[in-house]
Design a protein around this motif. Structure first.
Motif, PDB file in Angstrom:
ATOM      1  N   GLN A  46       6.320 -13.629 -50.535  1.00 42.87           N
ATOM      2  CA  GLN A  46       5.048 -13.030 -50.943  1.00 42.87           C
ATOM      3  C   GLN A  46       3.941 -14.054 -51.150  1.00 42.87           C
ATOM      4  OE1 GLN A  46       7.081 -10.758 -54.047  1.00 42.87           O
ATOM      5  NE2 GLN A  46       6.291  -8.884 -53.131  1.00 42.87           N
ATOM      6  N   GLY A  47       4.291 -15.327 -50.960  1.00 46.71           N
ATOM      7  CA  GLY A  47       3.260 -16.343 -50.821  1.00 46.71           C
ATOM      8  C   GLY A  47       2.723 -16.995 -52.069  1.00 46.71           C
ATOM      9  N   ARG A  48       3.411 -16.851 -53.197  1.00 46.63           N
ATOM     10  CA  ARG A  48       2.836 -17.416 -54.420  1.00 46.63           C
ATOM     11  C   ARG A  48       2.632 -18.925 -54.327  1.00 46.63           C
ATOM     12  NH1 ARG A  48       7.491 -17.850 -59.005  1.00 46.63           N
ATOM     13  NH2 ARG A  48       9.280 -18.257 -57.668  1.00 46.63           N
ATOM     14  N   ASP A  49       3.538 -19.642 -53.642  1.00 51.52           N
ATOM     15  CA  ASP A  49       3.398 -21.095 -53.534  1.00 51.52           C
ATOM     16  C   ASP A  49       2.385 -21.479 -52.457  1.00 51.52           C
ATOM     17  OD1 ASP A  49       5.221 -21.304 -55.553  1.00 51.52           O
ATOM     18  OD2 ASP A  49       6.893 -21.944 -54.292  1.00 51.52           O
ATOM     19  N   SER A  50       2.404 -20.785 -51.329  1.00 54.61           N
ATOM     20  CA  SER A  50       1.407 -21.058 -50.288  1.00 54.61           C
ATOM     21  C   SER A  50      -0.009 -20.796 -50.802  1.00 54.61           C
ATOM     22  CB  SER A  50       1.675 -20.191 -49.046  1.00 54.61           C
ATOM     23  OG  SER A  50       2.728 -20.730 -48.276  1.00 54.61           O
ATOM     24  N   LEU A  51      -0.176 -19.727 -51.561  1.00 52.64           N
ATOM     25  CA  LEU A  51      -1.483 -19.411 -52.139  1.00 52.64           C
ATOM     26  C   LEU A  51      -1.925 -20.513 -53.097  1.00 52.64           C
ATOM     27  CD1 LEU A  51      -0.945 -15.608 -52.843  1.00 52.64           C
ATOM     28  CD2 LEU A  51      -2.544 -16.575 -51.162  1.00 52.64           C
ATOM     29  N   PHE A  52      -0.995 -21.006 -53.880  1.00 49.47           N
ATOM     30  CA  PHE A  52      -1.300 -22.101 -54.810  1.00 49.47           C
ATOM     31  C   PHE A  52      -1.742 -23.353 -54.054  1.00 49.47           C
ATOM     32  CE2 PHE A  52       0.529 -25.936 -56.901  1.00 49.47           C
ATOM     33  CZ  PHE A  52      -0.381 -26.034 -57.949  1.00 49.47           C
ATOM     34  N   PHE A  53      -0.973 -23.738 -53.030  1.00 51.69           N
ATOM     35  CA  PHE A  53      -1.325 -24.935 -52.271  1.00 51.69           C
ATOM     36  C   PHE A  53      -2.694 -24.780 -51.604  1.00 51.69           C
ATOM     37  CE2 PHE A  53       3.504 -25.533 -51.648  1.00 51.69           C
ATOM     38  CZ  PHE A  53       3.588 -26.345 -52.771  1.00 51.69           C
ATOM     39  N   ALA A  69       6.292  -8.988 -45.646  1.00 49.15           N
ATOM     40  CA  ALA A  69       5.793 -10.125 -46.416  1.00 49.15           C
ATOM     41  C   ALA A  69       4.530 -10.704 -45.776  1.00 49.15           C
ATOM     42  CB  ALA A  69       6.862 -11.203 -46.522  1.00 49.15           C
ATOM     43  N   ILE A  70       4.567 -10.911 -44.477  1.00 48.97           N
ATOM     44  CA  ILE A  70       3.425 -11.509 -43.789  1.00 48.97           C
ATOM     45  C   ILE A  70       2.216 -10.567 -43.789  1.00 48.97           C
ATOM     46  CG2 ILE A  70       2.584 -12.344 -41.562  1.00 48.97           C
ATOM     47  CD1 ILE A  70       4.407 -14.313 -43.055  1.00 48.97           C
ATOM     48  N   GLU A  71       2.451  -9.285 -43.580  1.00 53.07           N
ATOM     49  CA  GLU A  71       1.345  -8.328 -43.602  1.00 53.07           C
ATOM     50  C   GLU A  71       0.685  -8.281 -44.976  1.00 53.07           C
ATOM     51  OE1 GLU A  71       3.202  -4.722 -42.361  1.00 53.07           O
ATOM     52  OE2 GLU A  71       2.940  -5.135 -40.207  1.00 53.07           O
ATOM     53  N   ASN A  72       1.494  -8.236 -46.029  1.00 56.12           N
ATOM     54  CA  ASN A  72       0.946  -8.182 -47.381  1.00 56.12           C
ATOM     55  C   ASN A  72       0.233  -9.474 -47.770  1.00 56.12           C
ATOM     56  OD1 ASN A  72       2.001  -5.618 -47.611  1.00 56.12           O
ATOM     57  ND2 ASN A  72       3.714  -6.208 -48.919  1.00 56.12           N
ATOM     58  N   LEU A  73       0.802 -10.591 -47.328  1.00 57.70           N
ATOM     59  CA  LEU A  73       0.192 -11.877 -47.647  1.00 57.70           C
ATOM     60  C   LEU A  73      -1.126 -12.064 -46.892  1.00 57.70           C
ATOM     61  CD1 LEU A  73       0.284 -14.483 -49.182  1.00 57.70           C
ATOM     62  CD2 LEU A  73       1.871 -15.411 -47.488  1.00 57.70           C
ATOM     63  N   THR A  74      -1.198 -11.537 -45.685  1.00 57.20           N
ATOM     64  CA  THR A  74      -2.457 -11.584 -44.930  1.00 57.20           C
ATOM     65  C   THR A  74      -3.559 -10.863 -45.700  1.00 57.20           C
ATOM     66  OG1 THR A  74      -1.292 -11.675 -42.807  1.00 57.20           O
ATOM     67  CG2 THR A  74      -3.585 -10.923 -42.769  1.00 57.20           C
ATOM     68  N   THR A  75      -3.229  -9.699 -46.246  1.00 62.85           N
ATOM     69  CA  THR A  75      -4.194  -8.948 -47.055  1.00 62.85           C
ATOM     70  C   THR A  75      -4.607  -9.728 -48.292  1.00 62.85           C
ATOM     71  OG1 THR A  75      -3.276  -6.831 -46.319  1.00 62.85           O
ATOM     72  CG2 THR A  75      -4.563  -6.813 -48.350  1.00 62.85           C
ATOM     73  N   LYS A  76      -3.625 -10.345 -48.943  1.00 61.67           N
ATOM     74  CA  LYS A  76      -3.898 -11.072 -50.181  1.00 61.67           C
ATOM     75  C   LYS A  76      -4.786 -12.298 -49.932  1.00 61.67           C
ATOM     76  CE  LYS A  76      -0.634 -10.947 -53.173  1.00 61.67           C
ATOM     77  NZ  LYS A  76       0.608 -11.169 -53.956  1.00 61.67           N
ATOM     78  N   THR A  77      -4.560 -13.006 -48.823  1.00 59.17           N
ATOM     79  CA  THR A  77      -5.393 -14.180 -48.530  1.00 59.17           C
ATOM     80  C   THR A  77      -6.847 -13.778 -48.327  1.00 59.17           C
ATOM     81  OG1 THR A  77      -4.861 -14.059 -46.156  1.00 59.17           O
ATOM     82  CG2 THR A  77      -3.500 -15.511 -47.517  1.00 59.17           C
ATOM     83  N   LYS A  78      -7.057 -12.629 -47.711  1.00 60.90           N
ATOM     84  CA  LYS A  78      -8.431 -12.140 -47.511  1.00 60.90           C
ATOM     85  C   LYS A  78      -9.081 -11.769 -48.835  1.00 60.90           C
ATOM     86  CE  LYS A  78      -7.573 -10.432 -42.821  1.00 60.90           C
ATOM     87  NZ  LYS A  78      -7.394  -9.230 -41.959  1.00 60.90           N
TER      88      LYS A  78
END
Length: 206
Positions: A46-53, A69-78
């Protein structure tokens, strides 16, 4: 295996929490010390570490075999206005990056999935290939002191089925075996991150 993660991520938007892992916080300091700019996260979930970095200004690529996971994380990054290069791929089919592209390859409990020995060797070889000279490999794995070690149904070697999840547990000797001659191990640190007992590992490409 990705089917169970698709279900988990569909039912819980923050299965591991929203804050960066303890492991990410510790090794971010190492990245700064070594002037890391380009990072690849294997099994980002779900990207908590990638988002942090990414929030700290690192150029992040992240991959996962869960499409959800990738679809949800794409939304979150936006939503957070963060730039992360995301790919929905199975890492054991090869990493779609050129040789020496990254300063660091990072993974938090990724190698604990039910990979065969040959698949793990391939993943470590691929990590070496995409790292620059003296690049950093930072990873964590559940260890043989974990409360769930040898629980559930044994599948093979140190892999157990625990409530539908295939989990591999590592000894220090296992880590040294799989890292082999690809990397020089700087440190293997025993640590605890709820609910798992882990080895935090840092290596440098030979």
């Amino acid at each position: 295996m990705n089917n169970i993660w698709n279900k988990v991520y569909s039912n819980d938007s923050s299965f591991f929490g929203d804050q960066p892992s303890k492991f990410a916080l510790i090794f971010y300091e190492n990245f700064i010390k070594n002037k890391v700019k380009k990072v690849l996260e294997l099994g980002c979930g779900q990207g908590r570490d990638s988002l942090f970095f990414a929030s700290k200004g690192l150029y992040v690529h992240a991959i996962d075999s869960s499409k959800v996971a990738i679809e949800n994380l794409t939304t979150k990054t936006k939503e957070l206005n963060l730039d992360i290069n995301l790919k929905y791929i199975n890492a054991v089919e090869g990493l779609p990056f050129s040789n020496g592209y990254f300063d660091a390859v990072y993974s938090h409990m990724f190698y604990n999935m039910g990979f065969s020995d040959d698949e793990l060797k391939f993943l470590f070889n691929e990590s070496k290939r995409v790292l620059k000279s003296k690049g950093i490999l930072s990873f964590s794995v559940r260890n043989d002191k974990d409360i769930m070690y040898k629980k559930g149904t044994k599948l093979s070697g140190s892999i157990y089925d625990i409530n539908g999840f295939q989990i591999r547990f590592f000894t220090k000797e296992d880590i040294k075996f799989f890292v082999n001659d690809n990397f020089k191990i700087q440190n293997i640190i025993e640590n605890y991150e709820e609910p798992a007992n882990l080895y935090f590992v840092i290596c440098y490409k030979n």
